[in-house]
Design a protein around this motif. Sequence first.
Motif, PDB file in Angstrom:
ATOM      1  N   GLY A 191      -8.339 -91.077  54.057  1.00  0.00           N
ATOM      2  CA  GLY A 191      -9.296 -90.209  54.808  1.00  0.00           C
ATOM      3  C   GLY A 191     -10.558 -89.616  54.353  1.00  0.00           C
ATOM      4  N   VAL A 192     -10.615 -89.688  53.131  1.00  0.00           N
ATOM      5  CA  VAL A 192     -11.775 -89.161  52.307  1.00  0.00           C
ATOM      6  C   VAL A 192     -13.030 -90.218  52.102  1.00  0.00           C
ATOM      7  CG1 VAL A 192     -12.567 -87.725  50.636  1.00  0.00           C
ATOM      8  CG2 VAL A 192     -10.481 -87.194  51.569  1.00  0.00           C
ATOM      9  N   ASP A 193     -14.006 -90.261  52.733  1.00  0.00           N
ATOM     10  CA  ASP A 193     -15.055 -91.107  52.589  1.00  0.00           C
ATOM     11  C   ASP A 193     -16.037 -91.049  51.482  1.00  0.00           C
ATOM     12  OD1 ASP A 193     -13.662 -92.739  54.552  1.00  0.00           O
ATOM     13  OD2 ASP A 193     -14.918 -91.648  56.107  1.00  0.00           O
ATOM     14  N   ASP A 194     -16.145 -89.674  51.184  1.00  0.00           N
ATOM     15  CA  ASP A 194     -17.245 -89.285  50.382  1.00  0.00           C
ATOM     16  C   ASP A 194     -16.873 -89.435  48.735  1.00  0.00           C
ATOM     17  OD1 ASP A 194     -19.255 -88.058  48.678  1.00  0.00           O
ATOM     18  OD2 ASP A 194     -19.179 -86.238  50.008  1.00  0.00           O
ATOM     19  N   PRO A 195     -17.390 -90.583  48.220  1.00  0.00           N
ATOM     20  CA  PRO A 195     -17.042 -90.924  46.715  1.00  0.00           C
ATOM     21  C   PRO A 195     -17.230 -89.568  45.904  1.00  0.00           C
ATOM     22  CG  PRO A 195     -19.026 -92.012  47.203  1.00  0.00           C
ATOM     23  CD  PRO A 195     -18.519 -91.676  48.496  1.00  0.00           C
ATOM     24  N   GLU A 196     -18.107 -88.829  45.971  1.00  0.00           N
ATOM     25  CA  GLU A 196     -18.536 -87.605  44.982  1.00  0.00           C
ATOM     26  C   GLU A 196     -17.186 -86.746  45.267  1.00  0.00           C
ATOM     27  OE1 GLU A 196     -19.592 -84.656  42.747  1.00  0.00           O
ATOM     28  OE2 GLU A 196     -20.456 -86.739  42.910  1.00  0.00           O
ATOM     29  N   ARG A 197     -16.592 -86.578  46.350  1.00  0.00           N
ATOM     30  CA  ARG A 197     -15.329 -85.684  46.357  1.00  0.00           C
ATOM     31  C   ARG A 197     -14.114 -86.361  45.631  1.00  0.00           C
ATOM     32  NH1 ARG A 197     -15.303 -84.220  52.740  1.00  0.00           N
ATOM     33  NH2 ARG A 197     -17.071 -82.432  52.644  1.00  0.00           N
ATOM     34  N   LEU A 198     -13.949 -87.636  45.430  1.00  0.00           N
ATOM     35  CA  LEU A 198     -13.133 -88.332  44.736  1.00  0.00           C
ATOM     36  C   LEU A 198     -13.411 -88.181  43.273  1.00  0.00           C
ATOM     37  CD1 LEU A 198     -10.499 -89.980  44.392  1.00  0.00           C
ATOM     38  CD2 LEU A 198     -11.815 -92.039  44.595  1.00  0.00           C
ATOM     39  N   HIS A 219      -6.909 -83.715  53.775  1.00  0.00           N
ATOM     40  CA  HIS A 219      -6.879 -83.225  55.439  1.00  0.00           C
ATOM     41  C   HIS A 219      -8.401 -82.985  55.881  1.00  0.00           C
ATOM     42  CE1 HIS A 219      -5.569 -80.981  59.008  1.00  0.00           C
ATOM     43  NE2 HIS A 219      -4.533 -81.936  59.042  1.00  0.00           N
ATOM     44  N   CYS A 220      -8.690 -83.097  57.083  1.00  0.00           N
ATOM     45  CA  CYS A 220      -9.946 -82.745  57.436  1.00  0.00           C
ATOM     46  C   CYS A 220     -10.997 -83.676  56.830  1.00  0.00           C
ATOM     47  CB  CYS A 220     -10.289 -81.454  57.641  1.00  0.00           C
ATOM     48  SG  CYS A 220      -9.123 -80.356  58.714  1.00  0.00           S
ATOM     49  N   GLY A 221     -11.071 -84.724  56.203  1.00  0.00           N
ATOM     50  CA  GLY A 221     -11.860 -85.623  55.583  1.00  0.00           C
ATOM     51  C   GLY A 221     -12.158 -85.170  54.170  1.00  0.00           C
ATOM     52  N   ASP A 222     -11.265 -84.341  53.578  1.00  0.00           N
ATOM     53  CA  ASP A 222     -11.344 -83.839  52.118  1.00  0.00           C
ATOM     54  C   ASP A 222     -10.203 -83.543  51.448  1.00  0.00           C
ATOM     55  OD1 ASP A 222     -12.870 -82.858  49.938  1.00  0.00           O
ATOM     56  OD2 ASP A 222     -13.460 -80.971  51.101  1.00  0.00           O
ATOM     57  N   TYR A 223     -10.078 -83.661  50.350  1.00  0.00           N
ATOM     58  CA  TYR A 223      -8.961 -83.384  49.488  1.00  0.00           C
ATOM     59  C   TYR A 223      -8.558 -82.052  49.749  1.00  0.00           C
ATOM     60  CZ  TYR A 223      -9.909 -87.983  47.820  1.00  0.00           C
ATOM     61  OH  TYR A 223     -10.385 -89.234  47.668  1.00  0.00           O
ATOM     62  N   CYS A 224      -7.415 -81.577  49.336  1.00  0.00           N
ATOM     63  CA  CYS A 224      -6.874 -80.258  49.626  1.00  0.00           C
ATOM     64  C   CYS A 224      -6.777 -79.532  48.316  1.00  0.00           C
ATOM     65  CB  CYS A 224      -5.358 -80.234  50.203  1.00  0.00           C
ATOM     66  SG  CYS A 224      -5.384 -80.935  51.887  1.00  0.00           S
ATOM     67  N   ALA A 225      -6.662 -78.052  48.435  1.00  0.00           N
ATOM     68  CA  ALA A 225      -6.335 -77.357  47.204  1.00  0.00           C
ATOM     69  C   ALA A 225      -4.903 -77.218  46.802  1.00  0.00           C
ATOM     70  CB  ALA A 225      -6.963 -75.883  47.620  1.00  0.00           C
ATOM     71  N   PHE A 226      -4.654 -77.677  45.504  1.00  0.00           N
ATOM     72  CA  PHE A 226      -3.281 -77.513  44.961  1.00  0.00           C
ATOM     73  C   PHE A 226      -2.930 -75.946  44.785  1.00  0.00           C
ATOM     74  CE2 PHE A 226      -0.566 -77.252  41.296  1.00  0.00           C
ATOM     75  CZ  PHE A 226       0.571 -77.789  41.699  1.00  0.00           C
ATOM     76  N   LEU A 227      -1.805 -75.561  45.389  1.00  0.00           N
ATOM     77  CA  LEU A 227      -1.506 -74.246  45.332  1.00  0.00           C
ATOM     78  C   LEU A 227      -0.272 -74.085  44.392  1.00  0.00           C
ATOM     79  CD1 LEU A 227      -1.822 -72.878  49.068  1.00  0.00           C
ATOM     80  CD2 LEU A 227      -3.831 -73.135  47.185  1.00  0.00           C
ATOM     81  N   GLY A 228       0.586 -75.067  44.150  1.00  0.00           N
ATOM     82  CA  GLY A 228       1.698 -74.359  43.085  1.00  0.00           C
ATOM     83  C   GLY A 228       2.711 -75.393  43.356  1.00  0.00           C
ATOM     84  N   TYR A 229       3.700 -74.947  42.568  1.00  0.00           N
ATOM     85  CA  TYR A 229       5.103 -75.845  42.798  1.00  0.00           C
ATOM     86  C   TYR A 229       6.102 -74.720  43.472  1.00  0.00           C
ATOM     87  CZ  TYR A 229       3.038 -77.735  38.570  1.00  0.00           C
ATOM     88  OH  TYR A 229       2.161 -78.496  37.709  1.00  0.00           O
ATOM     89  N   VAL A 230       6.801 -75.522  44.392  1.00  0.00           N
ATOM     90  CA  VAL A 230       7.688 -74.621  45.334  1.00  0.00           C
ATOM     91  C   VAL A 230       8.698 -75.412  45.826  1.00  0.00           C
ATOM     92  CG1 VAL A 230       5.608 -73.497  46.408  1.00  0.00           C
ATOM     93  CG2 VAL A 230       6.335 -75.692  47.488  1.00  0.00           C
ATOM     94  N   GLY A 231       9.801 -74.830  46.486  1.00  0.00           N
ATOM     95  CA  GLY A 231      10.852 -75.157  47.202  1.00  0.00           C
ATOM     96  C   GLY A 231      10.829 -74.524  48.364  1.00  0.00           C
ATOM     97  N   ALA A 232      12.036 -74.908  49.126  1.00  0.00           N
ATOM     98  CA  ALA A 232      12.278 -74.171  50.717  1.00  0.00           C
ATOM     99  C   ALA A 232      12.222 -72.544  50.548  1.00  0.00           C
ATOM    100  CB  ALA A 232      13.488 -74.854  51.042  1.00  0.00           C
TER     101      ALA A 232
END
Length: 287
Positions: A191-198, A219-232
């Motif tokens: 879902g990300v078409d812009d090669p510059e973003r990759l 999401h929304c045509g762009d890569y998301c921000a990684f926020l960290g390691y989580v559990g429930a």
Amino acid sequence: MNEYLKKYIELKKRFSAADGGPDSVRALYGFKKELEQSGDRQAKEVLVDVYDLLDFKKDAYDLLSRIGNRSDRKVLKRLGTLKEYAESWGNHYAVPMPKTPKEKQQEKERWARMGLPVFRYHPDPLDTGAFKESEEGVVCDCCGKITRLFYTAPFFSVEDIDYLCPECIADGKAAQKYDGSFHDDYSVDDGVDDPERLDELIHRTPGYCGWQQEYWRAHCGDYCAFLGYVGARELRALGVLDEVLDDPMWDEEQKEMIRESVNGGHLQCYLFQCLHCGKHMVWMDFD
């Protein structure tokens, strides 16, 4: 019933009703601090309960060992249970204290004061452990300069690299010099078409450490921000568990796995957030 116990019962009810939501966790942490600062024995007895509820198992066991009446069979039984958890878990699985927007902003300002580059797809790399600090400083393999911060997450290249500074990652020099990448370009959402973003993601963004092959959400045509390691528990404390479960990627069985996940456990979740609409999503894998 003393006032400390009354307040604990009230806060515990709120915590249960909110399913470990952020406001209820912050309230328990505030009460925990109040009890820790008190010299009242009754406060310390309730503090054992607060530690236990928040899964500070080692702290609960250590405190009850000091103040508990060992002639009381209930106390002895609880000590036995807490000891088992303390030796197996320590405080590792304690419910995290949710950060306020102000605290998050202060972290970003600290990063900015250090003159460090901003990574769109990994905005808090100190908090996630992608970088570590060295008081003495180390020499960056790429630029040869001394840096207090060095990269600790995966870097895929033919050569073995010990240290990379934030600047050499952000400007792409490290990836170019060693013909390397910080992430697999096939292990990403469609879902990300812009090669510059990759290119920015794999060549100029710090990665993260997964149990298996790391994967990056989009999401929304762009890569998301990684926020960290989580559990429930972390997801509940952040107030985003229902949000991440509202994801067509997961079937009902997988959603149940996320509900039962433990940060650092056999099933690990990795939290992402859309840069455009703010939606939270996870990736998960097994050890």
